[in-house]
Design a protein around this motif. Structure first.
Motif, mmCIF file in Angstrom:
data_model
loop_
_atom_site.group_PDB
_atom_site.id
_atom_site.type_symbol
_atom_site.label_atom_id
_atom_site.label_comp_id
_atom_site.label_asym_id
_atom_site.label_seq_id
_atom_site.Cartn_x
_atom_site.Cartn_y
_atom_site.Cartn_z
ATOM 1 N N ALA A 66 0.823 -1.217 0.041
ATOM 2 C CA ALA A 66 -0.098 -0.088 -0.048
ATOM 3 C C ALA A 66 0.887 1.200 0.111
ATOM 4 O O ALA A 66 0.405 2.067 -0.341
ATOM 5 C CB ALA A 66 -0.979 -0.109 1.073
ATOM 6 N N SER A 67 1.963 0.982 0.514
ATOM 7 C CA SER A 67 3.131 2.026 0.537
ATOM 8 C C SER A 67 3.565 2.567 -1.077
ATOM 9 O O SER A 67 4.166 3.732 -1.149
ATOM 10 C CB SER A 67 4.045 2.121 1.193
ATOM 11 N N GLU A 68 3.279 1.780 -2.015
ATOM 12 C CA GLU A 68 3.847 1.898 -3.559
ATOM 13 C C GLU A 68 2.965 3.010 -3.758
ATOM 14 O O GLU A 68 1.598 3.405 -3.561
ATOM 15 C CB GLU A 68 3.293 0.696 -4.061
ATOM 16 N N PRO A 69 3.456 4.067 -4.404
ATOM 17 C CA PRO A 69 3.186 5.383 -4.795
ATOM 18 C C PRO A 69 1.905 5.137 -5.958
ATOM 19 O O PRO A 69 0.884 5.776 -6.177
ATOM 20 C CB PRO A 69 4.107 6.277 -5.331
ATOM 21 N N ASP A 70 2.459 4.234 -6.688
ATOM 22 C CA ASP A 70 1.695 3.704 -7.878
ATOM 23 C C ASP A 70 0.784 2.618 -7.643
ATOM 24 O O ASP A 70 0.998 1.473 -7.362
ATOM 25 C CB ASP A 70 2.519 3.287 -9.147
ATOM 26 N N ARG A 71 -0.827 2.603 -7.566
ATOM 27 C CA ARG A 71 -1.428 1.617 -6.996
ATOM 28 C C ARG A 71 -1.638 0.474 -7.741
ATOM 29 O O ARG A 71 -1.283 -0.851 -7.446
ATOM 30 C CB ARG A 71 -2.997 1.950 -6.919
ATOM 31 N N GLU A 72 -1.452 0.721 -9.300
ATOM 32 C CA GLU A 72 -1.257 -0.680 -10.172
ATOM 33 C C GLU A 72 0.187 -1.230 -9.831
ATOM 34 O O GLU A 72 0.107 -2.512 -9.791
ATOM 35 C CB GLU A 72 -1.263 -0.100 -11.507
ATOM 36 N N ALA A 73 1.175 -0.539 -9.343
ATOM 37 C CA ALA A 73 2.456 -1.204 -9.060
ATOM 38 C C ALA A 73 2.206 -2.097 -7.896
ATOM 39 O O ALA A 73 2.806 -3.076 -7.599
ATOM 40 C CB ALA A 73 3.629 -0.298 -8.962
ATOM 41 N N GLY A 74 1.382 -1.606 -6.840
ATOM 42 C CA GLY A 74 1.186 -2.173 -5.425
ATOM 43 C C GLY A 74 0.536 -3.610 -5.880
ATOM 44 O O GLY A 74 0.783 -4.568 -5.288
ATOM 45 N N ILE A 75 -0.638 -3.498 -6.702
ATOM 46 C CA ILE A 75 -1.398 -4.708 -7.031
ATOM 47 C C ILE A 75 -0.644 -5.764 -7.643
ATOM 48 O O ILE A 75 -0.401 -6.791 -7.302
ATOM 49 C CB ILE A 75 -2.481 -4.052 -7.743
ATOM 50 N N GLU A 76 0.214 -5.133 -8.537
ATOM 51 C CA GLU A 76 0.882 -6.238 -9.323
ATOM 52 C C GLU A 76 2.036 -6.881 -8.586
ATOM 53 O O GLU A 76 2.453 -8.016 -8.426
ATOM 54 C CB GLU A 76 1.686 -5.533 -10.683
ATOM 55 N N GLY A 77 2.691 -5.881 -7.575
ATOM 56 C CA GLY A 77 3.601 -6.495 -6.531
ATOM 57 C C GLY A 77 3.083 -7.544 -5.777
ATOM 58 O O GLY A 77 3.727 -8.547 -5.364
ATOM 59 N N MET A 78 1.930 -7.173 -5.221
ATOM 60 C CA MET A 78 1.343 -8.204 -4.086
ATOM 61 C C MET A 78 1.016 -9.538 -4.990
ATOM 62 O O MET A 78 1.459 -10.689 -4.324
ATOM 63 C CB MET A 78 0.130 -7.740 -3.590
ATOM 64 N N ALA A 79 0.354 -9.466 -6.142
ATOM 65 C CA ALA A 79 0.120 -10.574 -6.851
ATOM 66 C C ALA A 79 1.400 -11.301 -7.105
ATOM 67 O O ALA A 79 1.445 -12.665 -7.338
ATOM 68 C CB ALA A 79 -0.848 -10.159 -8.377
ATOM 69 N N GLY A 80 2.419 -10.625 -7.758
ATOM 70 C CA GLY A 80 3.742 -11.296 -7.880
ATOM 71 C C GLY A 80 4.421 -11.952 -6.698
ATOM 72 O O GLY A 80 4.867 -13.262 -6.821
ATOM 73 N N HIS A 81 4.150 -11.390 -5.588
ATOM 74 C CA HIS A 81 4.708 -12.004 -4.432
ATOM 75 C C HIS A 81 3.943 -13.118 -3.986
ATOM 76 O O HIS A 81 4.530 -14.433 -3.701
ATOM 77 C CB HIS A 81 4.451 -10.870 -3.139
ATOM 78 N N ILE A 82 2.643 -13.265 -4.137
ATOM 79 C CA ILE A 82 1.858 -14.399 -3.786
ATOM 80 C C ILE A 82 2.024 -15.450 -4.715
ATOM 81 O O ILE A 82 2.261 -16.570 -4.577
ATOM 82 C CB ILE A 82 0.233 -13.928 -3.855
ATOM 83 N N ALA B 266 -5.720 -6.311 -1.345
ATOM 84 C CA ALA B 266 -5.507 -7.656 -1.557
ATOM 85 C C ALA B 266 -6.521 -8.444 -2.380
ATOM 86 O O ALA B 266 -6.345 -9.109 -3.123
ATOM 87 C CB ALA B 266 -5.807 -8.351 0.126
ATOM 88 N N GLY B 267 -7.861 -7.986 -2.370
ATOM 89 C CA GLY B 267 -8.882 -8.358 -2.992
ATOM 90 C C GLY B 267 -8.373 -8.007 -4.637
ATOM 91 O O GLY B 267 -8.469 -8.818 -5.534
ATOM 92 N N GLU B 268 -8.132 -6.866 -4.992
ATOM 93 C CA GLU B 268 -7.407 -6.669 -6.284
ATOM 94 C C GLU B 268 -6.352 -7.576 -6.682
ATOM 95 O O GLU B 268 -6.394 -7.947 -8.036
ATOM 96 C CB GLU B 268 -7.345 -5.155 -6.321
ATOM 97 N N ALA B 269 -5.498 -7.700 -5.975
ATOM 98 C CA ALA B 269 -4.440 -8.419 -6.463
ATOM 99 C C ALA B 269 -4.743 -10.142 -6.456
ATOM 100 O O ALA B 269 -4.359 -10.673 -7.505
ATOM 101 C CB ALA B 269 -3.192 -8.541 -5.409
ATOM 102 N N ILE B 270 -5.598 -10.324 -5.709
ATOM 103 C CA ILE B 270 -6.032 -11.945 -5.766
ATOM 104 C C ILE B 270 -7.198 -12.002 -7.027
ATOM 105 O O ILE B 270 -6.958 -12.790 -7.683
ATOM 106 C CB ILE B 270 -6.810 -12.263 -4.638
ATOM 107 N N ALA B 271 -7.729 -10.921 -7.319
ATOM 108 C CA ALA B 271 -8.733 -10.800 -8.647
ATOM 109 C C ALA B 271 -7.706 -10.937 -9.681
ATOM 110 O O ALA B 271 -7.989 -11.633 -10.932
ATOM 111 C CB ALA B 271 -9.541 -9.566 -8.656
ATOM 112 N N ARG B 272 -6.711 -10.271 -9.634
ATOM 113 C CA ARG B 272 -5.707 -10.111 -10.860
ATOM 114 C C ARG B 272 -4.969 -11.813 -11.082
ATOM 115 O O ARG B 272 -4.896 -12.123 -12.084
ATOM 116 C CB ARG B 272 -4.332 -9.323 -10.400
#
Length: 77
Positions: A18-34, A61-67
């Motif tokens: 969530a601290s990622e300034p670009d929300r899209e990068a945060g979603i992709e980062g979390m999805a990639g981590h999982i 988290a929901g957005e990353a899991i949707a991804r």
């Protein structure tokens, strides 16, 4: 693994990204981590939980899991 524990873990990861300034990068980062660090059984459980409504998951988290779900669907098509 207990689904409540998976939700807690997903939310912890979401709080980190969530601290990622670009929300899209945060979603992709979390999805990639999982994708990289969670074993397939854990990924299947959190995807099933999300598909059942995702109770307790933070929005990021929901957005990353949707991804992840979209990627799984595309891969199996």
């Amino acid at each position: 693994m207990d689904v409540e524990r998976l939700v807690q873990m997903a939310n912890d990861i979401a709080n980190y990204f969530a601290s990622e300034p670009d929300r899209e990068a945060g979603i992709e980062g979390m999805a990639g981590h999982i994708r990289r660090f969670w074993e397939p059984r854990m990924r299947r459980q959190i995807l099933a939980h999300w598909q059942a409504g995702g109770e307790g998951l933070l929005p990021l988290a929901g957005e990353a899991i949707a991804r992840l779900a979209a990627a799984e669907t595309a891969r199996s098509a």
